[in-house]
Design an enzyme around this catalytic site. Structure first.
Site, PDB file in Angstrom:
ATOM      1  N   CYS A   1       1.803   3.529   1.943  1.00 53.30           N
ATOM      2  CA  CYS A   1       2.817   3.834   3.254  1.00 53.30           C
ATOM      3  C   CYS A   1       3.759   2.835   3.513  1.00 53.30           C
ATOM      4  O   CYS A   1       4.220   2.722   4.365  1.00 53.30           O
ATOM      5  CB  CYS A   1       2.044   4.190   4.623  1.00 53.30           C
ATOM      6  SG  CYS A   1       1.096   5.483   4.330  1.00 53.30           S
TER       7      CYS A   1
ATOM      8  N   ASN B   1       1.125  -1.176   0.134  1.00 53.12           N
ATOM      9  CA  ASN B   1      -0.080  -0.039  -0.041  1.00 53.12           C
ATOM     10  C   ASN B   1       0.999   1.317   0.024  1.00 53.12           C
ATOM     11  O   ASN B   1       2.059   1.056   0.169  1.00 53.12           O
ATOM     12  CB  ASN B   1      -1.026  -0.070   1.172  1.00 53.12           C
ATOM     13  CG  ASN B   1      -0.215   0.136   2.587  1.00 53.12           C
ATOM     14  OD1 ASN B   1       0.808  -0.574   2.723  1.00 53.12           O
ATOM     15  ND2 ASN B   1      -0.605   1.101   3.445  1.00 53.12           N
TER      16      ASN B   1
ATOM     17  N   GLU C   1       3.279  -0.420   5.002  1.00 51.59           N
ATOM     18  CA  GLU C   1       3.197  -1.249   5.944  1.00 51.59           C
ATOM     19  C   GLU C   1       2.357  -2.547   5.623  1.00 51.59           C
ATOM     20  O   GLU C   1       2.316  -3.634   6.343  1.00 51.59           O
ATOM     21  CB  GLU C   1       2.652  -0.583   6.923  1.00 51.59           C
ATOM     22  CG  GLU C   1       1.214  -0.313   7.161  1.00 51.59           C
ATOM     23  CD  GLU C   1       0.868   0.802   6.545  1.00 51.59           C
ATOM     24  OE1 GLU C   1      -0.531   1.192   6.723  1.00 51.59           O
ATOM     25  OE2 GLU C   1       1.269   1.402   5.546  1.00 51.59           O
TER      26      GLU C   1
END
Length: 325
Positions: free
Chosen positions: A240, A238, A242
């Protein structure tokens, strides 16, 4: 409620005439399957012990409420499929999600395209910059600039173009994070050289880019896949970074506020462990409900998200909890 928090809630989430309690009741009602769940969700929100990701709040009560925040979409080496993915990403952003892409399948710059006889632009000058320019015109649920992750394999011929894509002040990749997908083989070859700075042109460029510009990041693709999170391979994350996700897969997130679970005893603060466990249970139920109750912007996403039902329960307020302790 503090003035700053009131302003943020009003600007981002509240409808005209709503109070804070009205907002949390609307969100709780959207994602509950019964009265008991609705009450638990409302109390979790009102006490600030836990909150779901922005789409689950902002879209609650709408005709097409999407609650997931994180998506990965496939990018194939075909013009029609590149455009299909761009359309899907636009719809995801419109509903409040962010998107991750792996551009490693795109043919390198200069490769001849049989249908035109011309050289291909490559993944950076082609879909990466094209996606960035288009998606930069769309906000996530009308609230903020859309978030994106672009990835490319360290073994792709255009990797140096990718590593340096955001180094200049004129870069249009302002709403893209970028990460290089590195393999165990690449890292082993780098480690065999005593002077790791001279291990390879790519490694040096990666380190210098991270130091001077904060990008690109690194995605350890073999490490993720060796963990066997799925029967199938995972090639991207995704925006970001994570959550590793399969193509068309999505994830819904929530945060548990540690500071709101601190209690005072004899002048000292401690974590209320039972309340903390209860909030984690409540958040897990809420996020799993979102998977069933939310609107899905395209059918492929519904199919993939319901296959593995990924949720992410994280924490916030860690520094505040430490200060109280």
């Amino acid at each position: 409620m503090s003035a700053s928090r009131d302003a943020i809630l009003a600007a981002r989430y509240m409808r005209d005439g709503e109070t804070e309690d009205d907002l949390w009741m609307r969100v709780a009602a959207q994602w509950a399957t019964n009265d008991e769940e609705q009450g638990r969700f409302f109390q979790m929100f009102k006490s600030r012990r836990g909150l779901p990701n922005t789409p689950a709040i902002a879209n609650a009560g709408h005709d097409q409420p999407m609650g997931s925040a994180c998506f990965v979409l496939p990018v194939e080496d075909d013009t029609d499929e590149i455009l299909d993915t761009l359309r899907a990403a636009t719809v995801v952003h419109k509903h409040g999600g962010g998107t991750g892409f792996d551009f490693s399948r795109i043919r390198p710059r200069g490769a001849i395209v049989a249908s035109t006889g011309r050289g291909a632009p490559g993944p950076v000058e082609g879909p990466l910059k094209g996606y960035s320019e288009w998606l930069g015109r769309w906000s996530q649920a009308g609230l903020r600039s859309g978030a994106n992750m672009g990835m490319l394999s360290v073994e792709h011929p255009d990797i140096m173009d990718f590593i340096t894509a955001k180094h200049g002040t004129e870069s249009i990749l302002t709403n893209f994070n970028i990460s290089v997908k590195v393999t165990d083989r690449f890292m082993t070859n780098a480690a065999r050289n005593r002077d790791v700075w001279r291990a390879s042109t790519e490694w040096r460029a990666l380190v210098e880019g991270a130091w001077e510009h904060g990008e690109p990041g690194i995605y350890f693709e073999d490490t993720v896949n060796n963990a066997r999170l799925h029967p199938e391979l995972i090639h991207a994350t995704n925006p970001c970074g994570e959550v590793p996700l399969r193509p068309y897969e999505a994830c819904v997130l929530g945060s548990v506020n540690l500071a709101a679970h601190m209690v005072e005893r004899d002048g000292r603060y401690f974590l209320d462990e039972q309340a903390y466990r209860d909030t984690i249970d409540t958040m897990t139920i809420l996020l799993d409900n979102v998977i069933e109750l939310q609107h899905y912007p395209i059918p492929e996403i519904e199919r993939e998200q319901k296959r593995y039902r990924k949720i992410g329960v994280g924490v916030m307020g860690f520094a505040d909890a430490l200060c109280l302790m």
